[in-house]
Design a protein around this motif. Sequence first.
Motif, PDB file in Angstrom:
ATOM      1  N   GLN A  30      31.909  40.035  64.319  1.00 19.26           N
ATOM      2  CA  GLN A  30      31.255  41.043  65.152  1.00 19.26           C
ATOM      3  C   GLN A  30      30.192  40.411  66.044  1.00 19.26           C
ATOM      4  O   GLN A  30      30.022  40.793  67.207  1.00 19.26           O
ATOM      5  CB  GLN A  30      30.619  42.128  64.265  1.00 19.26           C
ATOM      6  CG  GLN A  30      31.626  43.057  63.616  1.00 19.26           C
ATOM      7  CD  GLN A  30      32.534  43.743  64.647  1.00 19.26           C
ATOM      8  OE1 GLN A  30      32.079  44.257  65.666  1.00 19.26           O
ATOM      9  NE2 GLN A  30      33.833  43.746  64.369  1.00 19.26           N
ATOM     10  N   ALA A  31      29.474  39.420  65.509  1.00 23.26           N
ATOM     11  CA  ALA A  31      28.470  38.727  66.309  1.00 23.26           C
ATOM     12  C   ALA A  31      29.128  37.934  67.438  1.00 23.26           C
ATOM     13  O   ALA A  31      28.614  37.897  68.566  1.00 23.26           O
ATOM     14  CB  ALA A  31      27.649  37.794  65.420  1.00 23.26           C
ATOM     15  N   LEU A  32      30.278  37.333  67.154  1.00 25.31           N
ATOM     16  CA  LEU A  32      30.992  36.580  68.188  1.00 25.31           C
ATOM     17  C   LEU A  32      31.456  37.478  69.331  1.00 25.31           C
ATOM     18  O   LEU A  32      31.409  37.093  70.501  1.00 25.31           O
ATOM     19  CB  LEU A  32      32.209  35.872  67.590  1.00 25.31           C
ATOM     20  CG  LEU A  32      31.998  34.594  66.785  1.00 25.31           C
ATOM     21  CD1 LEU A  32      33.318  34.115  66.219  1.00 25.31           C
ATOM     22  CD2 LEU A  32      31.366  33.504  67.646  1.00 25.31           C
ATOM     23  N   LYS A  33      31.892  38.681  68.993  1.00 26.46           N
ATOM     24  CA  LYS A  33      32.478  39.582  69.987  1.00 26.46           C
ATOM     25  C   LYS A  33      31.502  39.993  71.083  1.00 26.46           C
ATOM     26  O   LYS A  33      31.919  40.336  72.188  1.00 26.46           O
ATOM     27  CB  LYS A  33      33.028  40.837  69.295  1.00 26.46           C
ATOM     28  CG  LYS A  33      34.343  40.618  68.569  1.00 26.46           C
ATOM     29  CD  LYS A  33      34.849  41.940  67.996  1.00 26.46           C
ATOM     30  CE  LYS A  33      36.225  41.808  67.391  1.00 26.46           C
ATOM     31  NZ  LYS A  33      36.735  43.093  66.863  1.00 26.46           N
ATOM     32  N   ASN A  44      25.527  26.287  68.711  1.00 24.31           N
ATOM     33  CA  ASN A  44      24.779  25.643  67.635  1.00 24.31           C
ATOM     34  C   ASN A  44      24.852  26.573  66.418  1.00 24.31           C
ATOM     35  O   ASN A  44      24.267  27.656  66.431  1.00 24.31           O
ATOM     36  CB  ASN A  44      23.330  25.438  68.076  1.00 24.31           C
ATOM     37  CG  ASN A  44      22.430  24.935  66.953  1.00 24.31           C
ATOM     38  OD1 ASN A  44      22.830  24.832  65.801  1.00 24.31           O
ATOM     39  ND2 ASN A  44      21.193  24.611  67.298  1.00 24.31           N
ATOM     40  N   PRO A  45      25.553  26.194  65.343  1.00 27.38           N
ATOM     41  CA  PRO A  45      25.719  27.113  64.205  1.00 27.38           C
ATOM     42  C   PRO A  45      24.407  27.486  63.522  1.00 27.38           C
ATOM     43  O   PRO A  45      24.283  28.595  62.981  1.00 27.38           O
ATOM     44  CB  PRO A  45      26.648  26.349  63.252  1.00 27.38           C
ATOM     45  CG  PRO A  45      26.572  24.932  63.668  1.00 27.38           C
ATOM     46  CD  PRO A  45      26.289  24.935  65.139  1.00 27.38           C
ATOM     47  N   LEU A  46      23.415  26.580  63.542  1.00 23.60           N
ATOM     48  CA  LEU A  46      22.131  26.887  62.909  1.00 23.60           C
ATOM     49  C   LEU A  46      21.374  27.941  63.712  1.00 23.60           C
ATOM     50  O   LEU A  46      20.781  28.865  63.150  1.00 23.60           O
ATOM     51  CB  LEU A  46      21.295  25.617  62.771  1.00 23.60           C
ATOM     52  CG  LEU A  46      21.941  24.455  62.007  1.00 23.60           C
ATOM     53  CD1 LEU A  46      20.961  23.301  61.854  1.00 23.60           C
ATOM     54  CD2 LEU A  46      22.432  24.912  60.632  1.00 23.60           C
ATOM     55  N   LYS A  47      21.408  27.818  65.029  1.00 21.69           N
ATOM     56  CA  LYS A  47      20.749  28.807  65.889  1.00 21.69           C
ATOM     57  C   LYS A  47      21.492  30.144  65.827  1.00 21.69           C
ATOM     58  O   LYS A  47      20.879  31.214  65.816  1.00 21.69           O
ATOM     59  CB  LYS A  47      20.690  28.289  67.329  1.00 21.69           C
ATOM     60  CG  LYS A  47      19.903  29.176  68.280  1.00 21.69           C
ATOM     61  CD  LYS A  47      19.879  28.590  69.695  1.00 21.69           C
ATOM     62  CE  LYS A  47      19.065  27.327  69.764  1.00 21.69           C
ATOM     63  NZ  LYS A  47      18.926  26.823  71.169  1.00 21.69           N
ATOM     64  N   PHE A  48      22.824  30.076  65.784  1.00 23.31           N
ATOM     65  CA  PHE A  48      23.640  31.282  65.694  1.00 23.31           C
ATOM     66  C   PHE A  48      23.309  32.046  64.407  1.00 23.31           C
ATOM     67  O   PHE A  48      23.183  33.272  64.407  1.00 23.31           O
ATOM     68  CB  PHE A  48      25.124  30.903  65.722  1.00 23.31           C
ATOM     69  CG  PHE A  48      26.063  32.067  65.849  1.00 23.31           C
ATOM     70  CD1 PHE A  48      26.463  32.523  67.101  1.00 23.31           C
ATOM     71  CD2 PHE A  48      26.566  32.713  64.725  1.00 23.31           C
ATOM     72  CE1 PHE A  48      27.333  33.602  67.229  1.00 23.31           C
ATOM     73  CE2 PHE A  48      27.436  33.779  64.829  1.00 23.31           C
ATOM     74  CZ  PHE A  48      27.818  34.234  66.091  1.00 23.31           C
ATOM     75  N   ALA A  49      23.151  31.314  63.309  1.00 24.50           N
ATOM     76  CA  ALA A  49      22.813  31.943  62.032  1.00 24.50           C
ATOM     77  C   ALA A  49      21.458  32.643  62.105  1.00 24.50           C
ATOM     78  O   ALA A  49      21.297  33.785  61.642  1.00 24.50           O
ATOM     79  CB  ALA A  49      22.804  30.889  60.926  1.00 24.50           C
ATOM     80  N   ASP A  55      23.226  33.367  56.666  1.00 24.01           N
ATOM     81  CA  ASP A  55      22.778  32.190  55.931  1.00 24.01           C
ATOM     82  C   ASP A  55      23.255  30.939  56.674  1.00 24.01           C
ATOM     83  O   ASP A  55      24.438  30.836  57.025  1.00 24.01           O
ATOM     84  CB  ASP A  55      23.351  32.203  54.516  1.00 24.01           C
ATOM     85  CG  ASP A  55      22.980  30.959  53.738  1.00 24.01           C
ATOM     86  OD1 ASP A  55      21.852  30.896  53.234  1.00 24.01           O
ATOM     87  OD2 ASP A  55      23.829  30.036  53.653  1.00 24.01           O
ATOM     88  N   PRO A  56      22.370  29.965  56.930  1.00 23.06           N
ATOM     89  CA  PRO A  56      22.762  28.786  57.713  1.00 23.06           C
ATOM     90  C   PRO A  56      23.938  28.019  57.127  1.00 23.06           C
ATOM     91  O   PRO A  56      24.832  27.574  57.859  1.00 23.06           O
ATOM     92  CB  PRO A  56      21.494  27.929  57.736  1.00 23.06           C
ATOM     93  CG  PRO A  56      20.385  28.886  57.502  1.00 23.06           C
ATOM     94  CD  PRO A  56      20.940  29.941  56.596  1.00 23.06           C
ATOM     95  N   GLN A  57      23.949  27.861  55.796  1.00 22.27           N
ATOM     96  CA  GLN A  57      25.038  27.124  55.163  1.00 22.27           C
ATOM     97  C   GLN A  57      26.360  27.886  55.285  1.00 22.27           C
ATOM     98  O   GLN A  57      27.400  27.310  55.631  1.00 22.27           O
ATOM     99  CB  GLN A  57      24.711  26.867  53.683  1.00 22.27           C
ATOM    100  CG  GLN A  57      25.783  26.109  52.911  1.00 22.27           C
ATOM    101  CD  GLN A  57      26.004  24.703  53.440  1.00 22.27           C
ATOM    102  OE1 GLN A  57      25.059  24.061  53.889  1.00 22.27           O
ATOM    103  NE2 GLN A  57      27.231  24.226  53.399  1.00 22.27           N
ATOM    104  N   GLU A  58      26.314  29.196  55.018  1.00 20.01           N
ATOM    105  CA  GLU A  58      27.528  30.004  55.139  1.00 20.01           C
ATOM    106  C   GLU A  58      28.027  30.038  56.579  1.00 20.01           C
ATOM    107  O   GLU A  58      29.239  29.971  56.822  1.00 20.01           O
ATOM    108  CB  GLU A  58      27.256  31.434  54.648  1.00 20.01           C
ATOM    109  CG  GLU A  58      27.051  31.556  53.149  1.00 20.01           C
ATOM    110  CD  GLU A  58      26.789  32.991  52.725  1.00 20.01           C
ATOM    111  OE1 GLU A  58      26.965  33.289  51.535  1.00 20.01           O
ATOM    112  OE2 GLU A  58      26.427  33.826  53.589  1.00 20.01           O
ATOM    113  N   CYS A  59      27.094  30.125  57.518  1.00 19.00           N
ATOM    114  CA  CYS A  59      27.470  30.180  58.923  1.00 19.00           C
ATOM    115  C   CYS A  59      28.114  28.864  59.356  1.00 19.00           C
ATOM    116  O   CYS A  59      29.139  28.856  60.055  1.00 19.00           O
ATOM    117  CB  CYS A  59      26.239  30.478  59.777  1.00 19.00           C
ATOM    118  SG  CYS A  59      26.615  30.835  61.507  1.00 19.00           S
ATOM    119  N   THR A  60      27.545  27.747  58.929  1.00 20.23           N
ATOM    120  CA  THR A  60      28.122  26.440  59.251  1.00 20.23           C
ATOM    121  C   THR A  60      29.523  26.313  58.670  1.00 20.23           C
ATOM    122  O   THR A  60      30.448  25.821  59.334  1.00 20.23           O
ATOM    123  CB  THR A  60      27.219  25.313  58.728  1.00 20.23           C
ATOM    124  OG1 THR A  60      25.916  25.423  59.324  1.00 20.23           O
ATOM    125  CG2 THR A  60      27.802  23.945  59.050  1.00 20.23           C
TER     126      THR A  60
END
Length: 482
Positions: A30-33, A44-49, A55-60
């Motif tokens: 949903q966030a991507l859409k 940047n997955p950390l910034k996206f999280a 959660d940064p780890q889950e998002c990565t």
Amino acid sequence: MINDFALQNKVHTLKAFPNLESSTVDRFIQALKVQGDWQLFRINPLKFAEQHGLDPQECTDLFIHGAKIGLFDMNYNMVCPMCGGIANSHHELDELEPNSFYCYVCDIDVPTALDGQVEVSFTIHPEIKALDIDPLKDEASYFKYHFSNNYEKTTELLAYSHNLLQQFCSLEPDEKTRIDLEGKLGHVCQLVSIDQDTACWVYFDQETPQTQQHVEINLLNNGFAPRELHLPVGNYQFTIQNHSRVKLGFVMFSFHYKEFRQMMTSHPPLTSPFLTASGLINNQSFRDLFRVQQLSESLNLNIKNLTVMFTDLRGSTAMYDEAGDMFAYQIVKKHFELLGNAVRKHSGSIVKTMGDAIMATFSSPLNGFLCALEMIQEIDQFNEEQKQHGYEIGLKVGLNSGSALTVVNDERLDYFGQSINIAARIQGLANASEIYLSQSIYDDANVIELLKQHEAYTAEKLSASLKGVGQAVEVYKINKTS
């Protein structure tokens, strides 16, 4: 527009991975859409999280899994620490420049360090959405495309850089442009075509003034010609012509060289946390999903500071002899499961197993130490549950951090260097349920703070002789006080 049918296929595949939560996948998608084209470029997955409450780890992990199934393209960006420019962008680890890369904007060589200047980003796959991004559209697009959005210029540097810029220009094949410029003594005119990794430097280092002169500079398939000019001060008309077969862009800067160096050094860009190449290969999901990736046997890349853990079991041999292979195998298998869960939880990865031992790596000493503490607790709890069988196992852990080389060994990413050997030797000092730290781990500010806050653990300083190390070294035995 997003291809909803293709996206839903990727969603179903993501949810099939047992380590990804279905509800987290839904939030992620949903966030991507709702992202725009530029936001879906080099994510940047950390910034996206942080932006979307994940959660940064889950998002990565989601981005890594997404890259595996074709939801994203994964990029390794070589970023200059002075200007934040992306000198090169690659799709495979073994395409990275092994020793250093050159920034044409700053005119410097930057050491290639997987935990420093190699930024990992993710771009939505064209099958899901074709991004409407043209780096040659205008000046803003050109800089946005060729500079990392994880590097933000300070107010001082932004104002200074704005005054340096003379012109941005994009040229079709055979097209030319003319630029008028006054050359002052000690000043430099720099033409940079970032998309071609090339620059032309014009030095105004001769005091005899000239009337208006005409200078021709050509942009060829292999870069600018000439690459360097030394001219008297005066007024000049530059003609730049694109002789290549494709449309190209360039920017022209004019500045005093010493002043430029001083400004770039005293006001470096502000850096947002990002996923480094070291952080990626220390991620268990990456190792699990990309372990069959064909990498060159000559791969040899530097890491400035890698945290390395070795573990081993005490009592497993006797258990095999006394309890039989089947029972002992189940115990050892459970031990590997507990250790693997702890490593993944603390953003590490298991590099390899050796009998009953593992080698694991982490991007920070704190993560490695927290993982070691959890491992000891998990094994102690497991032993309590196994008391009825009359057998218990003892985990021995050693940790060290230092520089290392990333190499390919038996078709997997491995590490080589003295810091690896020291970690293994330190582990050999430990007895059951003991953790030994090297000086480099103990001196980490976050580890020191953790020990201060947790009175249940104390560190006992010892001197030890390690095989292969010329002199005695200081190590720290972690003792549990309660």
